[in-house]
Design a protein around this motif. Structure first.
Motif, PDB file in Angstrom:
ATOM      1  N   GLY A  58       7.786 -14.915  20.480  1.00  0.00           N
ATOM      2  CA  GLY A  58       8.206 -14.357  19.158  1.00  0.00           C
ATOM      3  C   GLY A  58       9.034 -15.264  18.359  1.00  0.00           C
ATOM      4  N   GLY A  59       9.017 -15.160  17.086  1.00  0.00           N
ATOM      5  CA  GLY A  59       9.848 -15.865  16.175  1.00  0.00           C
ATOM      6  C   GLY A  59       8.927 -17.039  15.619  1.00  0.00           C
ATOM      7  N   SER A  60       9.670 -17.982  15.335  1.00  0.00           N
ATOM      8  CA  SER A  60       8.756 -19.340  14.813  1.00  0.00           C
ATOM      9  C   SER A  60       9.604 -20.500  14.733  1.00  0.00           C
ATOM     10  CB  SER A  60       8.396 -19.148  13.022  1.00  0.00           C
ATOM     11  OG  SER A  60       9.883 -19.068  12.398  1.00  0.00           O
ATOM     12  N   GLY A  69       2.922 -24.568  17.025  1.00  0.00           N
ATOM     13  CA  GLY A  69       2.017 -23.549  17.983  1.00  0.00           C
ATOM     14  C   GLY A  69       1.360 -22.612  17.469  1.00  0.00           C
ATOM     15  N   TYR A  70       2.142 -22.049  16.382  1.00  0.00           N
ATOM     16  CA  TYR A  70       1.457 -20.640  15.840  1.00  0.00           C
ATOM     17  C   TYR A  70       1.586 -21.008  14.139  1.00  0.00           C
ATOM     18  CZ  TYR A  70       1.905 -18.278  20.227  1.00  0.00           C
ATOM     19  OH  TYR A  70       1.685 -18.014  21.474  1.00  0.00           O
ATOM     20  N   ASP A  71       0.539 -20.533  13.531  1.00  0.00           N
ATOM     21  CA  ASP A  71       0.564 -20.460  12.050  1.00  0.00           C
ATOM     22  C   ASP A  71       0.845 -19.007  11.462  1.00  0.00           C
ATOM     23  OD1 ASP A  71      -0.437 -23.150  11.338  1.00  0.00           O
ATOM     24  OD2 ASP A  71      -2.423 -22.401  11.969  1.00  0.00           O
ATOM     25  N   SER A  77       1.791 -12.118  11.129  1.00  0.00           N
ATOM     26  CA  SER A  77       1.413 -12.089  12.349  1.00  0.00           C
ATOM     27  C   SER A  77       1.405 -13.666  12.647  1.00  0.00           C
ATOM     28  CB  SER A  77      -0.208 -11.400  12.464  1.00  0.00           C
ATOM     29  OG  SER A  77      -0.978 -12.210  11.167  1.00  0.00           O
ATOM     30  N   ARG A  78       0.989 -14.124  13.970  1.00  0.00           N
ATOM     31  CA  ARG A  78       0.949 -15.292  14.508  1.00  0.00           C
ATOM     32  C   ARG A  78      -0.504 -15.725  14.981  1.00  0.00           C
ATOM     33  NH1 ARG A  78       5.249 -17.189  18.845  1.00  0.00           N
ATOM     34  NH2 ARG A  78       4.144 -15.594  19.913  1.00  0.00           N
ATOM     35  N   VAL A  79      -0.917 -16.962  14.632  1.00  0.00           N
ATOM     36  CA  VAL A  79      -2.282 -17.226  14.893  1.00  0.00           C
ATOM     37  C   VAL A  79      -2.060 -18.654  15.856  1.00  0.00           C
ATOM     38  CG1 VAL A  79      -4.560 -18.050  14.404  1.00  0.00           C
ATOM     39  CG2 VAL A  79      -3.414 -16.207  13.021  1.00  0.00           C
ATOM     40  N   HIS A  80      -2.639 -18.389  16.970  1.00  0.00           N
ATOM     41  CA  HIS A  80      -2.240 -19.795  18.066  1.00  0.00           C
ATOM     42  C   HIS A  80      -2.854 -20.849  17.380  1.00  0.00           C
ATOM     43  CE1 HIS A  80      -2.008 -22.121  21.370  1.00  0.00           C
ATOM     44  NE2 HIS A  80      -1.272 -21.466  21.892  1.00  0.00           N
ATOM     45  N   GLN A  81      -2.276 -21.933  17.251  1.00  0.00           N
ATOM     46  CA  GLN A  81      -2.902 -23.290  16.746  1.00  0.00           C
ATOM     47  C   GLN A  81      -3.789 -23.935  17.599  1.00  0.00           C
ATOM     48  OE1 GLN A  81       0.516 -25.262  15.575  1.00  0.00           O
ATOM     49  NE2 GLN A  81       0.640 -24.792  13.668  1.00  0.00           N
TER      50      GLN A  81
END
Length: 259
Positions: A58-60, A69-71, A77-81
Motif C-alpha cells: 500500500g501507499g506510493s 514499482g506501481y503506476d 488504484s495501482r498497476v504493477h510496472q
C-alpha cells in the motif's frame, strides 16, 4: 520544489507480519536523511522498497517524480510496472548493503565496470575510465587489479560504493554499511559517504553511527515498530528526544559511548 524521494503511507507485510505501517517521508535533492532504530523496526525494509527490491502492499513511492514499482491511476488504484521500467528505476537508485557482495573472481576495477557495461551497454573503455576515476575518489587507485579477497573489509566496502556510483545514480541508499566492519575500518568508509554529502548526493543512510548522523545528516528519522516515531534535525532529535522509546534507545548507545 518536488522532493527527490517521496514516500507516502507505505505499507509492507511479510505474511501476517506488518513491518511498515503507513510510513511517509520526503528527502529533497542534495539532502542526507539518516534513519535510526532498533533491529526489526523497518529501517532496511523501507530502503529496499525505495529501490523496489521489496514489493509493498500500500501507499506510493516516487524518485525524481517517477513512480516506483506501481503506476498510480487517477482513481488511486495501482498497476504493477513492467520489469523494464523497474530495471531503469534501479539504475537511478544506487544501494550499498552491509555485506559487500563483490564478484570474487573479478578484479576491483572489473567489479566497478560490470554494471555500466551490462546494464547500460556502455563501451568497456568508457566504463573503465569511470571506474578508475571513482576508485581514485574512494582512495583505491593502487588496488585496481586486486581481487576482493586481498582487500580489507573497509576497502571492499569502498569498492561496493564505487560500484554503485558507477551507474551514475541520482540517489544513494546505505544500509548499515559499517556494521560488519572492525571499528578501525569504519572511519574510512564514513569519509567516503561524507565526501558524497559534500558533493550534493541525495542519500538515505541507515546507521548506528550516531556521531556521524549528527554531523552529516540534514534530517533524522527514528523508526520504531514499523513507524516513524520522531523526526527532525539530527541534533534536535538526538539531544531532545520526546518519546520514552527514543530516550531508551539513545540511553543504550550513550552507555556504549556512541553518543
Amino acid at each position: 520544489m518536488t522532493p527527490m524521494i517521496q514516500v507516502q503511507n507505505v505499507v509492507k507485510s511479510f505474511g501476517t507480519l506488518e513491518v511498515l505501517k503507513g510510513v511517509s517521508l520526503d528527502v529533497g535533492a542534495g539532502e542526507v536523511a539518516v534513519i535510526i532504530g532498533a533491529s526489526g523496526s523497518g529501517k532496511s525494509t523501507i530502503l529496499r522498497c525505495i529501490n523496489f527490491l521489496e514489493d509493498y502492499q500500500g501507499g506510493s513511492i516516487k524518485v525524481n517524480g517517477a513512480d516506483v514499482g506501481y503506476d498510480i491511476r487517477p482513481d488511486g488504484s495501482r498497476v504493477h510496472q513492467s520489469e523494464t521500467v523497474i530495471a531503469k528505476h534501479r539504475q537511478e537508485v544506487g544501494m550499498v548493503f552491509q555485506s559487500f557482495n563483490l564478484f570474487p573472481h573479478k578484479s576491483v576495477v572489473e567489479n566497478v565496470m560490470t554494471g555500466p557495461v551490462r546494464a547500460k551497454g556502455m563501451p568497456k573503455a568508457e566504463a573503465r575510465s569511470i571506474a578508475e576515476s571513482l576508485l581514485a575518489k574512494v582512495g583505491l587507485s593502487a588496488k585496481l587489479n586486486e581481487l576482493p579477497a586481498n582487500l580489507s573489509g573497509g576497502q571492499q566496502q569502498r569498492v561496493a560504493i564505487a560500484r554503485a556510483l558507477a551507474m551514475q545514480p541520482r540517489v544513494m541508499l546505505f544500509d548499515e554499511v559499517t556494521s560488519a566492519l572492525d571499528p578501525e575500518l569504519v572511519g574510512e568508509v564514513l569519509k567516503v559517504i561524507r565526501d558524497l554529502a559534500q558533493d550534493g548526493m541525495t542519500m538515505i543512510l541507515v546507521t548506528h553511527e550516531m556521531h556521524f548522523a549528527r554531523d552529516v545528516g540534514d534530517k533524522l528519522m527514528f523508526f520504531d515498530a514499523g513507524r516513524i516515531l520522531e523526526q527532525g534535525a539530527p541534533k534536535e532529535v538526538l539531544d531532545n528526544p520526546q518519546s520514552e522509546r527514543l530516550k531508551s534507545f539513545l540511553r543504550r548507545f550513550s552507555a556504549t559511548n556512541y553518543l
